[in-house]
Motif scaffolding. Structure first.
Motif, PDB file in Angstrom:
ATOM      1  N   ALA A 478      19.552  31.183  48.158  1.00  0.00           N
ATOM      2  CA  ALA A 478      19.740  29.740  48.178  1.00  0.00           C
ATOM      3  C   ALA A 478      18.816  29.074  47.160  1.00  0.00           C
ATOM      4  O   ALA A 478      17.679  29.521  46.957  1.00  0.00           O
ATOM      5  N   PRO A 479      19.274  27.990  46.500  1.00  0.00           N
ATOM      6  CA  PRO A 479      18.387  27.248  45.580  1.00  0.00           C
ATOM      7  C   PRO A 479      17.257  26.597  46.355  1.00  0.00           C
ATOM      8  O   PRO A 479      17.306  26.470  47.590  1.00  0.00           O
ATOM      9  N   GLU A 485      16.060  22.581  52.919  1.00  0.00           N
ATOM     10  CA  GLU A 485      16.905  21.974  53.933  1.00  0.00           C
ATOM     11  C   GLU A 485      17.143  22.931  55.111  1.00  0.00           C
ATOM     12  O   GLU A 485      17.162  22.516  56.279  1.00  0.00           O
ATOM     13  N   VAL A 486      17.319  24.219  54.820  1.00  0.00           N
ATOM     14  CA  VAL A 486      17.499  25.211  55.882  1.00  0.00           C
ATOM     15  C   VAL A 486      16.260  25.277  56.762  1.00  0.00           C
ATOM     16  O   VAL A 486      16.356  25.337  57.999  1.00  0.00           O
ATOM     17  N   ARG A 511       7.176  28.179  49.973  1.00  0.00           N
ATOM     18  CA  ARG A 511       7.925  27.039  50.508  1.00  0.00           C
ATOM     19  C   ARG A 511       7.499  26.847  51.954  1.00  0.00           C
ATOM     20  O   ARG A 511       7.370  27.819  52.698  1.00  0.00           O
ATOM     21  N   GLN A 512       7.298  25.585  52.357  1.00  0.00           N
ATOM     22  CA  GLN A 512       6.728  25.351  53.681  1.00  0.00           C
ATOM     23  C   GLN A 512       7.146  23.983  54.201  1.00  0.00           C
ATOM     24  O   GLN A 512       7.225  23.005  53.453  1.00  0.00           O
ATOM     25  N   GLY A 555      25.249  33.553  41.039  1.00  0.00           N
ATOM     26  CA  GLY A 555      24.244  32.630  40.561  1.00  0.00           C
ATOM     27  C   GLY A 555      22.878  33.215  40.469  1.00  0.00           C
ATOM     28  O   GLY A 555      21.942  32.529  40.074  1.00  0.00           O
ATOM     29  N   ALA A 556      22.652  34.490  40.843  1.00  0.00           N
ATOM     30  CA  ALA A 556      21.329  35.112  40.747  1.00  0.00           C
ATOM     31  C   ALA A 556      21.106  35.542  39.319  1.00  0.00           C
ATOM     32  O   ALA A 556      21.654  36.519  38.853  1.00  0.00           O
ATOM     33  N   LYS A 557      20.302  34.781  38.557  1.00  0.00           N
ATOM     34  CA  LYS A 557      20.124  35.020  37.134  1.00  0.00           C
ATOM     35  C   LYS A 557      18.772  35.616  36.811  1.00  0.00           C
ATOM     36  O   LYS A 557      18.591  36.157  35.737  1.00  0.00           O
ATOM     37  N   LYS A 558      17.780  35.507  37.706  1.00  0.00           N
ATOM     38  CA  LYS A 558      16.436  35.973  37.403  1.00  0.00           C
ATOM     39  C   LYS A 558      16.058  37.088  38.347  1.00  0.00           C
ATOM     40  O   LYS A 558      16.506  37.145  39.474  1.00  0.00           O
ATOM     41  N   PRO A 559      15.173  37.973  37.900  1.00  0.00           N
ATOM     42  CA  PRO A 559      14.707  39.021  38.811  1.00  0.00           C
ATOM     43  C   PRO A 559      13.975  38.459  40.005  1.00  0.00           C
ATOM     44  O   PRO A 559      13.973  39.047  41.085  1.00  0.00           O
TER      45      PRO A 559
END
Length: 780
Positions: A478-479, A485-486, A511-512, A555-559
């Motif tokens: 998820a972005p 939001e989740v 993230r928190q 959409g997963a573009k980065k490691p």
């Protein structure tokens, strides 16, 4: 003359109060009778039913929230197909029997999974009407006749599934814009009705619907097959309990107990409680479910009848009351009233005009000397003053002060007589050791309720872990905005989470939401429940779950996107405090593997030891031996540390024997004071102590009143009368009380003035007389 106070009111009040205490003693102790099944066992069974009803309601609420949370999550790729959408919407970690997606416009099912969902009476269009809140669950009956709980949620899916629906709709009755991007469907999930969790040897549990039909039955391992079949007299009990619970909802009387008839030397005790009672305003409140629990207990042996003791104790207090009243009347009230009359007579004699005095009839008659102590001394002083007025004698020297018993000693003796009745009742009589007074069934009930409390804590922790795993799946790929939001939605659904945060592979918080984390996990692996800290001011308890790798997600573009991460939820200690706090269970503690307190229903400090070493030894008995999971334990022991505390019924149970919480090694410990149980022995003891305390209280109050309004003024009056009889003409006497002592003081002042006038008439040297002093009495 009317008296506003005086000696009579305290003595009369003392007599009436002691007689009232005697009547209460006879009534209170005489009405306590031993029962073959104590009220404590009936109350415990009712509370066990309440605990089971609370667990049932909590389970249904959790399932309903899980369905709504799953329906509100973002649909995965390819979920435009109704079947695929249904598979993604069914909540994981919850016992789902079947599910179906309904089109609210037609009411037809678009996709189904699992067992057939009973849809009779389900109006899909009315349930998804805009402006309505959450859809409440309802009861239904499956095709096989088994009861089911239907859970509902609104689902928004892409409109691509619309074309598939038209292909399956042979009637061709679907209309609408084919260009709509989204459409709203109704998700219906069917679950089996879970039997209530019951604990205790030989106990059974039943879940009953609003019509009195048994939906599910549970029994402990030791329950025999014969115990599962209710006796003939109890076959109508489920319907009666359901009706009583439904009728008691407006008034709050939604639980109770029933005592069955005896057979084979046993009696059946049944408790019932409405699920709506513990659930409150949750989703399960409208289902009309009722929980019944029951077990057979051996009747207690017939106890002693306390009527004879009540009559003897009350009769003894009546004798004490009459004896004390007669003593006070004969030695204080009667002499003081006689002094009042004698002093008034002398005052009238000196106040007559010379031509009216005649033979001085008022002064000729001697003053009777009654009583002992101060009344006798005042009577002798009045007689001396009378003789001085008649000229028969002069002032008499004041007698030397001697320590003789007077009215104060008399009041003290009366207090001791009353105490001789009250103190034994307060400390000696009707004392029964708790080990003998508490029946074994009550100890077993305390252990069963402690196991139920441990089960509530374990279910709450496992439910938090399961819901967190669902949130971890939603966080996969998820972005950042969507991930935050989740987390916020997860914390809103779980008020027990004080903090939610995501850790990367290094253990850093990326993230928190919520409060500041107490302590983060370092390199967590997998998922589970753990105790983060072992010291500090606040215990840190956390559930964590691995976020699935999103390497193949669109959409997963980065490691970094596919790097393993963990979502952690810190569980507030206040939530555990609320879980273990139950009426009638006493003080409850949650301890860690080292028997230190993590949460409690009473005030505590984090990681403190249990309040008693005996409790610690009881908890040690539940420790698991090699290859076992530990067993509950219970006993009657001293659970407090304050001096004078009585025995308590204590129990300890391991938190979980299997599952994610089993590795924590936690224990739930409870201790209920034995005196708080409704047992006849303790009721007699409490009422006996109350009778003794009342007798001491009213006796002390009335005798104290008598000492203040009579004894102290009487002692002062005695000194004034003796000084006046001894020739003291200077001290002016002022009455300060409107009672017998005040009347005698006024008469003495008139007598003092008459003596002064007589001395003047005899040619006394007035110039040598100093100014009057005010040593006796005070100005009114």
């Amino acid at each position: 003359m009317p008296m506003l106070g005086g000696v009579r009111p305290p003595i009369a009040a003392l007599l009436c109060a002691l007689l009232a205490v005697a009547g209460l003693t006879a009534l209170g102790l005489g009405t306590v009778h031993e029962q073959d099944v104590p009220q404590a066992l009936r109350d415990a069974e009712r509370q066990i039913a309440e605990d089971a009803a609370d667990s049932v309601g909590t389970s249904i609420n959790a399932s309903a929230r899980a369905v709504r949370r799953s329906a509100a999550s973002d649909p995965p790729a390819g979920s435009s197909d109704p079947a695929a959408a249904l598979r993604s919407l069914l909540p994981t970690g919850h016992p789902v029997g079947g599910g179906v997606l309904l089109d609210p416009r037609t009411g037809r099912p678009l996709a189904a999974s699992g067992e057939k969902v009973p849809l009779a009476g389900v109006d899909a269009a009315a349930l998804v009407r805009p402006g309505t809140g959450n859809i409440a669950p309802r009861m239904a009956v499956s095709g096989s006749g088994a009861p089911r709980v239907l859970l509902f949620a609104r689902v928004t899916v892409p409109a691509a599934g619309r074309k598939q629906e038209e292909n399956h709709d042979q009637a061709g009755d679907l209309t609408g814009d084919q260009e709509d991007e989204e459409r709203e469907l109704l998700l219906v999930v069917s679950e089996k009705v879970a039997a209530p969790a019951v604990y205790g040897e030989g106990r059974t549990g039943q879940l009953v619907d609003r019509n009195g039909k048994v939906c599910a039955t549970a029994a402990t391992v030791a329950t025999t097959r014969a115990a599962l079949a209710p006796p003939a007299g109890h076959r109508a009990l489920p319907a009666a309990a359901a009706n009583a619970a439904h009728a008691g909802l407006p008034t709050g009387d939604v639980s109770g107990s029933v005592l069955g008839a005896g057979h084979d030397g046993l009696r059946k005790v049944t408790g019932w409680a409405s699920v709506a009672a513990g659930d409150g305003k949750g989703d399960a409140a409208g289902l009309g479910l009722t929980v019944l629990t029951g077990r057979e207990v051996p009747p207690v042996k017939e106890g002693a009848d306390h009527t004879w003791f009540a009559l003897v104790a009350a009769g003894a207090l009546v004798v004490v009351a009459v004896l004390v009243t007669l003593v006070l009347w004969g030695t204080m009230q009667r002499p003081l009233l006689q002094l009042h009359l004698s002093a008034a007579r002398l005052a009238r004699g000196v106040g007559e005009e010379p031509e009216e005095r005649g033979e001085r009839a008022e002064l000729v008659r001697p003053v009777p000397v009654l009583g002992f102590g101060e009344p006798g001394r005042i009577g002798r002083a009045l007689e001396s003053i009378r003789r001085q007025l008649l000229g028969e004698t002069g002032p008499e020297p004041e007698p030397p002060v001697r320590r003789r018993p007077g009215v104060r000693a008399l009041v003290l003796v009366c207090a001791l007589v009353i105490a001789a009745w009250g103190v034994p009742l307060l400390f000696l009589f009707n004392r029964v050791p708790a080990a003998k007074a508490v029946p074994a069934a009550a100890v077993a009930d305390q252990r069963a309720r402690t196991e139920a409390a441990a089960d509530r804590v374990q279910r709450s922790l496992v439910r938090s872990r399961t819901d967190l795993a669902a949130a971890a799946s939603a966080l996969s790929g998820a972005p950042p905005e969507r991930a935050t939001e989740v987390l916020r939605r997860e914390q809103a659904d779980h008020p027990t989470f004080r903090s939610l945060y995501v850790l990367d592979r290094t253990g850093a918080v990326v993230r928190q939401v919520g409060k500041q984390p107490l302590r983060t996990l370092v390199h967590p692996a997998g998922g589970g429940i753990t105790q983060v800290n072992t010291s500090g001011k606040i215990p840190a308890i956390a559930a964590y779950a691995r976020i699935p790798t999103a390497g193949k997600a669109k959409g997963a573009k980065k490691p970094e996107d596919t790097a393993p991460a963990v979502v952690v939820a810190e569980i507030g200690v206040d939530a555990l405090d609320d879980l273990v706090s139950r009426p009638g269970l006493g003080s409850v503690w949650v301890t860690d593997a080292h028997h230190r307190v993590l949460a409690a229903s009473v005030g505590f400090q984090a990681f403190q030891p249990l309040p008693s070493q005996r409790l610690t030894r009881l908890v040690a008995k539940t420790d698991a031996a090699p290859g076992s999971a530990g067993t509950p334990a219970s006993a009657v022991l001293h659970a407090g540390t304050a001096p004078g505390e009585g025995l308590s019924v204590a129990a300890a149970a391991p938190l979980a024997q299997t599952g994610p919480a089993a590795g924590l090694g936690w224990r739930v410990v409870s201790a209920e004071p034995a005196a708080a149980l409704k047992l006849a022995a303790y009721q007699v003891q409490a009422r006996t102590m109350l009778a003794g305390l009342l007798a001491l209280s009213v006796g002390g109050a009335c005798l104290g009143w008598l000492h203040i309004v009579v004894v102290r003024p009487l002692r002062t009056l005695t000194g004034c009368a003796e000084r006046l009889a001894g020739g003291d003409r200077r001290t002016v006497l002022f009455p300060v009380h409107h009672d017998e002592c005040g009347s005698v003081t006024r008469s003495l002042e008139l007598l003092r003035q008459a003596l002064v006038d007589r001395d003047r008439g005899a040619g006394a040297d007035l110039a040598a007389v100093p100014a009057p002093s005010f040593e006796c009495g005070s100005a009114p």
